[in-house]
Design a protein around this motif. Structure first.
Motif, PDB file in Angstrom:
ATOM      1  N   THR A 188       1.082  -1.355  -0.086  1.00  0.00           N
ATOM      2  CA  THR A 188      -0.118  -0.016  -0.079  1.00  0.00           C
ATOM      3  C   THR A 188       0.879   1.419   0.032  1.00  0.00           C
ATOM      4  OG1 THR A 188      -1.872  -1.305   1.181  1.00  0.00           O
ATOM      5  CG2 THR A 188      -1.897   1.397   1.511  1.00  0.00           C
ATOM      6  N   LEU A 189       1.980   1.307   0.737  1.00  0.00           N
ATOM      7  CA  LEU A 189       2.751   2.326   1.009  1.00  0.00           C
ATOM      8  C   LEU A 189       3.837   2.680  -0.091  1.00  0.00           C
ATOM      9  CD1 LEU A 189       2.547   2.509   4.779  1.00  0.00           C
ATOM     10  CD2 LEU A 189       1.552   4.239   3.276  1.00  0.00           C
ATOM     11  N   TYR A 190       3.998   1.581  -0.709  1.00  0.00           N
ATOM     12  CA  TYR A 190       5.308   1.443  -1.696  1.00  0.00           C
ATOM     13  C   TYR A 190       5.450   2.601  -2.677  1.00  0.00           C
ATOM     14  CZ  TYR A 190       8.535  -0.003  -5.016  1.00  0.00           C
ATOM     15  OH  TYR A 190       9.733   0.100  -6.152  1.00  0.00           O
ATOM     16  N   PRO A 191       4.309   3.482  -3.005  1.00  0.00           N
ATOM     17  CA  PRO A 191       4.573   4.730  -3.811  1.00  0.00           C
ATOM     18  C   PRO A 191       5.156   5.919  -2.867  1.00  0.00           C
ATOM     19  CG  PRO A 191       2.506   3.798  -4.405  1.00  0.00           C
ATOM     20  CD  PRO A 191       3.079   2.953  -3.056  1.00  0.00           C
ATOM     21  N   MET A 192       5.195   5.770  -1.490  1.00  0.00           N
ATOM     22  CA  MET A 192       5.887   6.991  -0.832  1.00  0.00           C
ATOM     23  C   MET A 192       7.279   6.429  -0.841  1.00  0.00           C
ATOM     24  SD  MET A 192       3.444   7.310   2.459  1.00  0.00           S
ATOM     25  CE  MET A 192       4.415   8.429   3.364  1.00  0.00           C
ATOM     26  N   PHE A 193       7.645   5.139  -0.617  1.00  0.00           N
ATOM     27  CA  PHE A 193       9.214   4.833  -0.698  1.00  0.00           C
ATOM     28  C   PHE A 193       9.727   5.214  -2.040  1.00  0.00           C
ATOM     29  CE2 PHE A 193       7.750   2.224   2.818  1.00  0.00           C
ATOM     30  CZ  PHE A 193       8.663   2.144   3.639  1.00  0.00           C
ATOM     31  N   ARG A 194       9.127   4.987  -3.199  1.00  0.00           N
ATOM     32  CA  ARG A 194       9.585   5.080  -4.466  1.00  0.00           C
ATOM     33  C   ARG A 194       9.857   6.755  -4.611  1.00  0.00           C
ATOM     34  NH1 ARG A 194       7.179   3.258 -10.107  1.00  0.00           N
ATOM     35  NH2 ARG A 194       8.615   3.900 -11.447  1.00  0.00           N
ATOM     36  N   LYS A 195       8.866   7.384  -4.123  1.00  0.00           N
ATOM     37  CA  LYS A 195       8.889   8.871  -4.351  1.00  0.00           C
ATOM     38  C   LYS A 195      10.329   9.310  -3.818  1.00  0.00           C
ATOM     39  CE  LYS A 195       6.370  13.196  -3.580  1.00  0.00           C
ATOM     40  NZ  LYS A 195       5.152  13.622  -3.015  1.00  0.00           N
ATOM     41  N   ARG A 196      10.644   8.760  -2.550  1.00  0.00           N
ATOM     42  CA  ARG A 196      11.694   9.294  -1.630  1.00  0.00           C
ATOM     43  C   ARG A 196      12.893   8.406  -1.967  1.00  0.00           C
ATOM     44  NH1 ARG A 196      12.134  10.098   3.517  1.00  0.00           N
ATOM     45  NH2 ARG A 196      13.293  12.083   2.922  1.00  0.00           N
ATOM     46  N   SER A 197      12.722   7.723  -2.901  1.00  0.00           N
ATOM     47  CA  SER A 197      14.177   6.662  -3.460  1.00  0.00           C
ATOM     48  C   SER A 197      14.549   5.819  -2.133  1.00  0.00           C
ATOM     49  CB  SER A 197      15.323   7.569  -4.088  1.00  0.00           C
ATOM     50  OG  SER A 197      14.770   8.267  -5.184  1.00  0.00           O
ATOM     51  N   VAL A 198      13.604   5.399  -1.558  1.00  0.00           N
ATOM     52  CA  VAL A 198      14.110   4.597  -0.225  1.00  0.00           C
ATOM     53  C   VAL A 198      13.579   3.225  -0.771  1.00  0.00           C
ATOM     54  CG1 VAL A 198      13.259   4.054   2.210  1.00  0.00           C
ATOM     55  CG2 VAL A 198      13.589   6.509   1.436  1.00  0.00           C
ATOM     56  N   THR A 199      14.526   2.276  -0.536  1.00  0.00           N
ATOM     57  CA  THR A 199      14.384   0.962  -0.691  1.00  0.00           C
ATOM     58  C   THR A 199      13.716   0.216   0.699  1.00  0.00           C
ATOM     59  OG1 THR A 199      16.394   0.868  -2.176  1.00  0.00           O
ATOM     60  CG2 THR A 199      15.780  -1.404  -1.447  1.00  0.00           C
ATOM     61  N   SER A 236      12.604   8.125   7.038  1.00  0.00           N
ATOM     62  CA  SER A 236      13.901   7.791   6.512  1.00  0.00           C
ATOM     63  C   SER A 236      14.705   8.692   5.664  1.00  0.00           C
ATOM     64  CB  SER A 236      13.760   6.143   5.673  1.00  0.00           C
ATOM     65  OG  SER A 236      13.026   5.426   6.492  1.00  0.00           O
ATOM     66  N   GLU A 237      15.898   8.587   5.537  1.00  0.00           N
ATOM     67  CA  GLU A 237      16.751   9.402   4.817  1.00  0.00           C
ATOM     68  C   GLU A 237      16.573   9.109   3.243  1.00  0.00           C
ATOM     69  OE1 GLU A 237      21.433  10.961   4.880  1.00  0.00           O
ATOM     70  OE2 GLU A 237      21.043   8.913   5.235  1.00  0.00           O
ATOM     71  N   LYS A 238      16.452  10.264   2.519  1.00  0.00           N
ATOM     72  CA  LYS A 238      16.122  10.167   1.141  1.00  0.00           C
ATOM     73  C   LYS A 238      17.296   9.039   0.647  1.00  0.00           C
ATOM     74  CE  LYS A 238      14.655  12.509  -2.817  1.00  0.00           C
ATOM     75  NZ  LYS A 238      14.246  13.719  -3.413  1.00  0.00           N
ATOM     76  N   GLY A 239      16.817   8.066  -0.297  1.00  0.00           N
ATOM     77  CA  GLY A 239      17.704   7.165  -0.743  1.00  0.00           C
ATOM     78  C   GLY A 239      18.234   6.002  -0.100  1.00  0.00           C
TER      79      GLY A 239
END
Length: 171
Positions: free
Chosen positions: A23-34, A66-69
């Motif tokens: 559900t929240l994957y788009p937020m991670f992708r937007k911030r380049s967080v794996t 989380s820190e970006k990237g």
């Protein structure tokens, strides 16, 4: 509700976690967080919905703070009587004294407020209440390895740990 009771059923806690991750994957992708989720195959008596909602709040915070990237790791550790779900990430550094208040309703860490990504201080409060409702525990282990990120905010390796009792349905 005061009269509510947990709705236990035989489930894999990883499945509840993965629902929130998807559900929240788009937020991670937007911030380049794996985000990495470890394997776990055991089933035991849990309240799937309560764990899913509690993990949603934790994962949403991970995506936000989380820190970006960076990388968020979710791992599972099982003993005979307990499963720990460990959310480990390089996220905003918690100032001295903040960790003891992080699960209080309305509390916001000073850096979270400065980033202007802060919410209303409700998510971690609700997560803690839900985990307590299903007879588990939620705690934070703040990192002391703080360093300044590219955005000017201090980050540290923080761990949020859900501990759930292992209940087996005897048939």
């Amino acid at each position: 509700n005061p009269g509510s009771r947990p709705n236990y059923g035989s489930n894999n806690p990883r499945d509840a976690i993965m629902t929130s991750v998807y559900t929240l994957y788009p937020m991670f992708r937007k911030r380049s967080v794996t985000i990495n989720v470890g394997e776990f195959r055991d089933k035991f008596e849990i309240d799937y919905e309560a764990l899913q909602v509690a993990s949603f709040y934790l994962i949403e915070n991970a995506a936000k703070y989380s820190e970006k990237g960076g990388i968020v790791n979710i791992t599972f550790e099982r003993t005979q009587h307990e499963v720990q779900i460990i959310f480990s990430m390089k996220s905003l550094f918690l100032e001295e004294g903040e960790a003891e208040h992080i699960f209080e309703e309305g509390f916001q860490g000073s850096q979270a407020v400065e980033t202007q990504r802060s919410g209303k201080g409700i998510g971690l409060y609700r997560a803690k209440r839900l985990i307590n409702f299903i007879e588990g525990d939620l705690k934070v282990e703040p990192g002391c390895d703080d360093n300044v990120g590219k955005d000017g905010f201090s980050y540290a390796t923080n761990r949020f740990i859900i501990a759930l009792p292992v209940r087996m349905n005897v048939k």
